[in-house]
Design a protein around this motif. Sequence first.
Motif, PDB file in Angstrom:
ATOM      1  N   TYR A  14       0.867  -1.171   0.000  1.00  0.00           N
ATOM      2  CA  TYR A  14       0.000   0.000   0.000  1.00  0.00           C
ATOM      3  C   TYR A  14       0.908   1.227   0.000  1.00  0.00           C
ATOM      4  O   TYR A  14       1.821   1.324   0.834  1.00  0.00           O
ATOM      5  N   ASN A  15       0.689   2.128  -0.938  1.00  0.00           N
ATOM      6  CA  ASN A  15       1.562   3.293  -1.090  1.00  0.00           C
ATOM      7  C   ASN A  15       3.031   2.870  -1.197  1.00  0.00           C
ATOM      8  O   ASN A  15       3.918   3.500  -0.598  1.00  0.00           O
ATOM      9  N   ASN A  16       3.267   1.760  -1.892  1.00  0.00           N
ATOM     10  CA  ASN A  16       4.605   1.261  -2.201  1.00  0.00           C
ATOM     11  C   ASN A  16       5.287   0.571  -1.027  1.00  0.00           C
ATOM     12  O   ASN A  16       6.414   0.089  -1.147  1.00  0.00           O
ATOM     13  N   GLU A  17       4.625   0.487   0.148  1.00  0.00           N
ATOM     14  CA  GLU A  17       5.248  -0.093   1.324  1.00  0.00           C
ATOM     15  C   GLU A  17       4.543  -1.377   1.759  1.00  0.00           C
ATOM     16  O   GLU A  17       3.320  -1.521   1.606  1.00  0.00           O
ATOM     17  N   PRO A 133      23.314 -11.750   1.514  1.00  0.00           N
ATOM     18  CA  PRO A 133      23.675 -11.627   0.104  1.00  0.00           C
ATOM     19  C   PRO A 133      22.729 -12.435  -0.783  1.00  0.00           C
ATOM     20  O   PRO A 133      22.389 -13.581  -0.464  1.00  0.00           O
ATOM     21  N   GLY A 134      22.273 -11.822  -1.866  1.00  0.00           N
ATOM     22  CA  GLY A 134      21.376 -12.497  -2.791  1.00  0.00           C
ATOM     23  C   GLY A 134      19.916 -12.449  -2.405  1.00  0.00           C
ATOM     24  O   GLY A 134      19.063 -12.995  -3.110  1.00  0.00           O
ATOM     25  N   SER A 135      19.598 -11.788  -1.292  1.00  0.00           N
ATOM     26  CA  SER A 135      18.204 -11.712  -0.861  1.00  0.00           C
ATOM     27  C   SER A 135      17.441 -10.661  -1.667  1.00  0.00           C
ATOM     28  O   SER A 135      18.025  -9.762  -2.278  1.00  0.00           O
ATOM     29  N   ASN A 136      16.115 -10.776  -1.648  1.00  0.00           N
ATOM     30  CA  ASN A 136      15.227  -9.873  -2.373  1.00  0.00           C
ATOM     31  C   ASN A 136      14.524  -8.965  -1.373  1.00  0.00           C
ATOM     32  O   ASN A 136      13.693  -9.418  -0.593  1.00  0.00           O
ATOM     33  N   ASP A 137      14.876  -7.687  -1.374  1.00  0.00           N
ATOM     34  CA  ASP A 137      14.308  -6.741  -0.418  1.00  0.00           C
ATOM     35  C   ASP A 137      12.858  -6.437  -0.802  1.00  0.00           C
ATOM     36  O   ASP A 137      12.591  -5.891  -1.875  1.00  0.00           O
ATOM     37  N   ILE A 138      11.910  -6.802   0.088  1.00  0.00           N
ATOM     38  CA  ILE A 138      10.490  -6.595  -0.204  1.00  0.00           C
ATOM     39  C   ILE A 138       9.880  -5.473   0.641  1.00  0.00           C
ATOM     40  O   ILE A 138       8.659  -5.297   0.667  1.00  0.00           O
ATOM     41  N   THR A 139      10.707  -4.699   1.330  1.00  0.00           N
ATOM     42  CA  THR A 139      10.190  -3.607   2.156  1.00  0.00           C
ATOM     43  C   THR A 139       9.374  -2.630   1.325  1.00  0.00           C
ATOM     44  O   THR A 139       8.349  -2.109   1.778  1.00  0.00           O
ATOM     45  N   TYR A 140       9.835  -2.387   0.094  1.00  0.00           N
ATOM     46  CA  TYR A 140       9.129  -1.522  -0.846  1.00  0.00           C
ATOM     47  C   TYR A 140       8.828  -2.290  -2.120  1.00  0.00           C
ATOM     48  O   TYR A 140       9.630  -3.125  -2.555  1.00  0.00           O
ATOM     49  N   GLN A 141       7.689  -1.995  -2.716  1.00  0.00           N
ATOM     50  CA  GLN A 141       7.330  -2.649  -3.975  1.00  0.00           C
ATOM     51  C   GLN A 141       8.258  -2.204  -5.101  1.00  0.00           C
ATOM     52  O   GLN A 141       8.674  -3.000  -5.930  1.00  0.00           O
ATOM     53  N   ASP A 142       8.599  -0.925  -5.103  1.00  0.00           N
ATOM     54  CA  ASP A 142       9.515  -0.373  -6.108  1.00  0.00           C
ATOM     55  C   ASP A 142      10.497   0.549  -5.384  1.00  0.00           C
ATOM     56  O   ASP A 142      10.185   1.693  -5.068  1.00  0.00           O
ATOM     57  N   LYS A 143      11.672   0.024  -5.106  1.00  0.00           N
ATOM     58  CA  LYS A 143      12.648   0.775  -4.316  1.00  0.00           C
ATOM     59  C   LYS A 143      13.171   1.995  -5.064  1.00  0.00           C
ATOM     60  O   LYS A 143      13.656   2.944  -4.443  1.00  0.00           O
ATOM     61  N   SER A 144      13.042   2.013  -6.403  1.00  0.00           N
ATOM     62  CA  SER A 144      13.513   3.167  -7.174  1.00  0.00           C
ATOM     63  C   SER A 144      12.688   4.418  -6.888  1.00  0.00           C
ATOM     64  O   SER A 144      13.121   5.537  -7.188  1.00  0.00           O
ATOM     65  N   LYS A 145      11.507   4.234  -6.305  1.00  0.00           N
ATOM     66  CA  LYS A 145      10.643   5.370  -5.993  1.00  0.00           C
ATOM     67  C   LYS A 145      10.875   5.906  -4.581  1.00  0.00           C
ATOM     68  O   LYS A 145      10.207   6.848  -4.166  1.00  0.00           O
ATOM     69  N   VAL A 146      11.807   5.295  -3.858  1.00  0.00           N
ATOM     70  CA  VAL A 146      12.062   5.687  -2.470  1.00  0.00           C
ATOM     71  C   VAL A 146      13.211   6.688  -2.421  1.00  0.00           C
ATOM     72  O   VAL A 146      14.278   6.447  -2.997  1.00  0.00           O
ATOM     73  N   SER A 147      13.003   7.793  -1.745  1.00  0.00           N
ATOM     74  CA  SER A 147      14.016   8.839  -1.685  1.00  0.00           C
ATOM     75  C   SER A 147      15.177   8.432  -0.788  1.00  0.00           C
ATOM     76  O   SER A 147      15.040   7.569   0.090  1.00  0.00           O
ATOM     77  N   ALA A 148      16.310   9.080  -1.002  1.00  0.00           N
ATOM     78  CA  ALA A 148      17.480   8.831  -0.159  1.00  0.00           C
ATOM     79  C   ALA A 148      17.188   9.224   1.284  1.00  0.00           C
ATOM     80  O   ALA A 148      17.664   8.573   2.227  1.00  0.00           O
ATOM     81  N   GLU A 149      16.381  10.274   1.468  1.00  0.00           N
ATOM     82  CA  GLU A 149      16.025  10.718   2.817  1.00  0.00           C
ATOM     83  C   GLU A 149      15.218   9.639   3.538  1.00  0.00           C
ATOM     84  O   GLU A 149      15.431   9.392   4.733  1.00  0.00           O
ATOM     85  N   GLN A 150      14.309   8.980   2.817  1.00  0.00           N
ATOM     86  CA  GLN A 150      13.511   7.922   3.429  1.00  0.00           C
ATOM     87  C   GLN A 150      14.387   6.739   3.830  1.00  0.00           C
ATOM     88  O   GLN A 150      14.205   6.156   4.898  1.00  0.00           O
ATOM     89  N   LEU A 151      15.330   6.380   2.993  1.00  0.00           N
ATOM     90  CA  LEU A 151      16.236   5.276   3.315  1.00  0.00           C
ATOM     91  C   LEU A 151      17.095   5.600   4.537  1.00  0.00           C
ATOM     92  O   LEU A 151      17.388   4.724   5.349  1.00  0.00           O
ATOM     93  N   GLU A 152      17.473   6.868   4.674  1.00  0.00           N
ATOM     94  CA  GLU A 152      18.229   7.288   5.858  1.00  0.00           C
ATOM     95  C   GLU A 152      17.373   7.164   7.113  1.00  0.00           C
ATOM     96  O   GLU A 152      17.851   6.735   8.169  1.00  0.00           O
ATOM     97  N   GLU A 153      16.093   7.539   6.992  1.00  0.00           N
ATOM     98  CA  GLU A 153      15.184   7.400   8.134  1.00  0.00           C
ATOM     99  C   GLU A 153      14.988   5.930   8.497  1.00  0.00           C
ATOM    100  O   GLU A 153      14.925   5.580   9.677  1.00  0.00           O
ATOM    101  N   ASP A 154      14.899   5.082   7.493  1.00  0.00           N
ATOM    102  CA  ASP A 154      14.754   3.641   7.746  1.00  0.00           C
ATOM    103  C   ASP A 154      15.953   3.093   8.519  1.00  0.00           C
ATOM    104  O   ASP A 154      15.803   2.234   9.395  1.00  0.00           O
ATOM    105  N   ALA A 155      17.143   3.586   8.180  1.00  0.00           N
ATOM    106  CA  ALA A 155      18.358   3.108   8.837  1.00  0.00           C
ATOM    107  C   ALA A 155      18.369   3.467  10.319  1.00  0.00           C
ATOM    108  O   ALA A 155      18.999   2.773  11.139  1.00  0.00           O
ATOM    109  N   LYS A 156      17.654   4.522  10.696  1.00  0.00           N
ATOM    110  CA  LYS A 156      17.607   4.962  12.098  1.00  0.00           C
ATOM    111  C   LYS A 156      16.366   4.437  12.821  1.00  0.00           C
ATOM    112  O   LYS A 156      16.216   4.647  14.026  1.00  0.00           O
ATOM    113  N   LEU A 157      15.497   3.748  12.085  1.00  0.00           N
ATOM    114  CA  LEU A 157      14.183   3.392  12.614  1.00  0.00           C
ATOM    115  C   LEU A 157      14.248   2.482  13.833  1.00  0.00           C
ATOM    116  O   LEU A 157      13.492   2.654  14.788  1.00  0.00           O
TER     117      LEU A 157
END
Length: 225
Positions: A14-17, A133-157
């Motif tokens: 939902y909303n790419n997440e 290694p070799g895993s498929n990240d399913i956190t987002y449906q399309d990771k190309s649509k996720v901003s660098a700022e959002q990924l930084e927030e995820d790292a601190k989550l």
Amino acid sequence: MKLIQARKGQFVYYNNELHKIYSIKPLAKKSILMFRIKDMEQVASKAEEVTYYKPKHMDSLLFLGAKYTLREDRTAEEGGYILITKPDPDYMDHYALNEFEKVEAVEGKDVITTRQNTVKSREFYVMVPGEEPGSNDITYQDKSKVSAEQLEEDAKLEDVIKEKHALRPSVGDVYLNLDNGATAMVVAIAQEEVTLGTGDRLTIHALYKADNWHYLYSLNDGSSI
């Protein structure tokens, strides 16, 4: 694939997440009630607004701020998590589709969870900490649509969630029960015992350590995770 018939426990985007459906209200305008897996934020939507996803071996995802990889070829470990994807509970067990459970004991390849469920190895994926290694990240449906700022927030989550969970509960705090999707407010605190609106009574320590109760927000200040 868009959902035609939604089912409690399904993973959806939902909303790419990535979210998990915890309840369905057929007569409501927004009938799908779910929480975002990475931080347990709740949301409601229509069935046509979500896309179904079936988790697989070697998928990786954010769960409560921490990254895990789903493995069918690993043995569970005490204190670790499993994701139940093919539930086949015995009559004394209580679990359903895509429930996250914490392992209390390992018996061969099977496990006993902290909720005293005995879960057979064919029913679950082991949640291995980290993104392998070799895993498929399913956190987002399309990771190309996720901003660098959002990924930084995820790292601190994870640290943000731990800090909020470490707060001493107060009357008016609202918690989500991952077992059944219910929400309950803290209605009383007597010394070290917390009473929830559902009638559940836990010590402050037990509430903080509980795998099924997760802090959502406080009615006193409107804050939430």
